[in-house]
Design a protein around this motif. Structure first.
Motif, mmCIF file in Angstrom:
data_model
loop_
_atom_site.group_PDB
_atom_site.id
_atom_site.type_symbol
_atom_site.label_atom_id
_atom_site.label_comp_id
_atom_site.label_asym_id
_atom_site.label_seq_id
_atom_site.Cartn_x
_atom_site.Cartn_y
_atom_site.Cartn_z
ATOM 1 N N GLY A 189 0.839 -1.201 0.000
ATOM 2 C CA GLY A 189 0.000 0.000 0.000
ATOM 3 C C GLY A 189 0.870 1.245 0.000
ATOM 4 N N PRO A 190 0.262 2.436 0.097
ATOM 5 C CA PRO A 190 1.052 3.673 0.163
ATOM 6 C C PRO A 190 2.065 3.594 1.307
ATOM 7 C CG PRO A 190 -1.264 4.178 -0.120
ATOM 8 C CD PRO A 190 -1.189 2.699 0.153
ATOM 9 N N ARG A 191 3.301 3.981 1.045
ATOM 10 C CA ARG A 191 4.366 3.850 2.039
ATOM 11 C C ARG A 191 4.311 5.008 3.023
ATOM 12 N NH1 ARG A 191 8.332 0.600 2.660
ATOM 13 N NH2 ARG A 191 10.246 1.187 3.777
ATOM 14 N N LEU A 192 4.386 4.676 4.306
ATOM 15 C CA LEU A 192 4.351 5.693 5.354
ATOM 16 C C LEU A 192 5.756 6.189 5.651
ATOM 17 C CD1 LEU A 192 1.896 3.934 7.839
ATOM 18 C CD2 LEU A 192 1.350 5.663 6.124
ATOM 19 N N ILE A 193 5.866 7.489 5.866
ATOM 20 C CA ILE A 193 7.161 8.095 6.184
ATOM 21 C C ILE A 193 6.966 9.098 7.308
ATOM 22 C CG2 ILE A 193 9.050 9.551 5.335
ATOM 23 C CD1 ILE A 193 8.635 8.391 2.584
ATOM 24 N N VAL A 194 7.860 9.031 8.286
ATOM 25 C CA VAL A 194 7.894 10.020 9.368
ATOM 26 C C VAL A 194 9.251 10.699 9.280
ATOM 27 C CG1 VAL A 194 7.765 10.411 11.846
ATOM 28 C CG2 VAL A 194 6.376 8.606 10.802
ATOM 29 N N ASP A 195 9.270 11.925 8.780
ATOM 30 C CA ASP A 195 10.535 12.634 8.576
ATOM 31 C C ASP A 195 11.056 13.272 9.855
ATOM 32 O OD1 ASP A 195 10.710 12.309 5.628
ATOM 33 O OD2 ASP A 195 8.877 13.517 5.646
ATOM 34 N N ASP A 196 10.177 13.708 10.703
ATOM 35 C CA ASP A 196 10.564 14.437 11.911
ATOM 36 C C ASP A 196 10.929 13.446 13.018
ATOM 37 O OD1 ASP A 196 10.789 16.021 14.181
ATOM 38 O OD2 ASP A 196 9.082 17.302 13.645
#
Length: 319
Positions: free
Chosen positions: A269-276
């Motif tokens: 599915g859509p890939r989750l990203i947490v940049d902070d």
């Protein structure tokens, strides 16, 4: 035909040849009787071996002199009545068939899943393997042991009891030994995680070492996390959390957001990203569907006053 049946067929063919001419001695006859009595399957296999000769079309023409097709009679008399040449030929033919079948069955069986896919495989002894997303195993069974190699991913094992034939799972440099039990094994890079659901297992480091390491025994509810380097750690893992993926769920209890994102991304599915990095440490608890990363992202955003920004096939959780 199972491996045990093919092995019995090959042994029966060998006995056909051993009991002929000068090779047939009182000691060999006694050994043959012991072999017959050792397992009811041996009597059936020997009967099949003589029946195969009786049913082989044109086999007699392979001999130097023509012979009549033998009459099929009960096993106690068949091997005594057949001519030596016929029995020798029958033995070689049956042995070739038996060995061929055994070699075919001895080939490792491979099972795998794609990202987002799950699969359940039932093995010849009744044991079951449930594969989670993006996982791969190779199964090698023989007379002494039942061996499964977990090449990648995660699998749940429900092992049929057989104390004489241990069930072994190898993942990286770790080996799990079970008899009749259920457990989950997962590979995360060089880390191996073993969660015992029922029964008892031992986990051993199989890397070559000067001293043989002692196995670690787990009790139901134990989770062993063994990194590539450093000591293994054991903590508690409830069975409903360890097997949530079987129900299409991921369950988190005070889990860092970064770890929860890694877990959900395993399923596609859509890939989750947490940049902070300040958001990565937020604690997450709850039950989420593994096939809907968007729902997870929106729930986390709503709970912590964050936003979800979608860029192509990625979803960024941001302030």
């Amino acid at each position: 035909m199972s491996r045990s049946q093919s092995r019995a067929s090959a042994e029966a063919a060998a006995w056909l040849a051993r009991l002929q001419g000068d090779a047939r001695t009182p000691a060999r006859e006694a050994a043959f009787k012991d072999w017959l009595a050792a397992d009811p399957a041996h009597q059936n296999a020997f009967e099949r071996a003589t029946d195969i000769w009786a049913a082989l079309p044109g086999a007699a023409q392979l001999l130097d002199e023509p012979v009549a097709r033998p009459k099929v009679v009960p096993i106690r008399r068949t091997w005594q009545r057949l001519p030596v040449a016929q029995l020798a030929l029958a033995a070689s033919l049956v042995l070739a068939v038996g060995v061929g079948i055994f070699l075919m069955l001895a080939r490792p069986a491979a099972y795998s899943t794609a990202i987002g896919e799950q699969k359940v495989a039932t093995l010849e002894d009744g044991s079951r393997i449930a594969l989670n997303t993006d996982s791969s195993v190779e199964v090698r069974y023989d007379a002494k042991e039942r061996l499964v190699e977990l090449d990648r991913g995660e699998a749940m094992f429900e092992v049929a009891h057989n104390s004489a034939r241990p069930f072994l799972v190898r993942a990286g440099d770790k080996q799990v030994r079970a008899v009749g039990t259920s457990f989950v094994v997962r590979r995360e890079g060089g880390t191996v995680i073993v969660t015992l659901l029922q029964g008892k297992v031992s986990v051993t480091d199989i890397r070559p070492a000067a001293t043989k390491p002692l196995p670690t025994y787990l009790n139901p509810g134990d989770r062993l996390r063994a990194p590539l380097e450093g000591p293994a750690q054991i903590d508690a893992q409830p069975a409903d959390i360890a097997t949530a993926w079987r129900r299409g769920q991921a369950m988190f209890s005070d889990t860092p957001l970064a770890d929860a994102v890694i877990e959900l991304n395993r399923y596609g599915g859509p890939r989750l990203i947490v940049d902070d990095p300040r958001l990565a440490g937020l604690r997450i608890s709850g039950v989420f569907a593994t096939n809907d990363t968007g729902e997870f992202a929106r729930a986390v955003a709503a709970l912590h006053g964050l936003r979800v920004e979608q860029v192509g096939q990625t979803m960024h959780i941001v302030r």
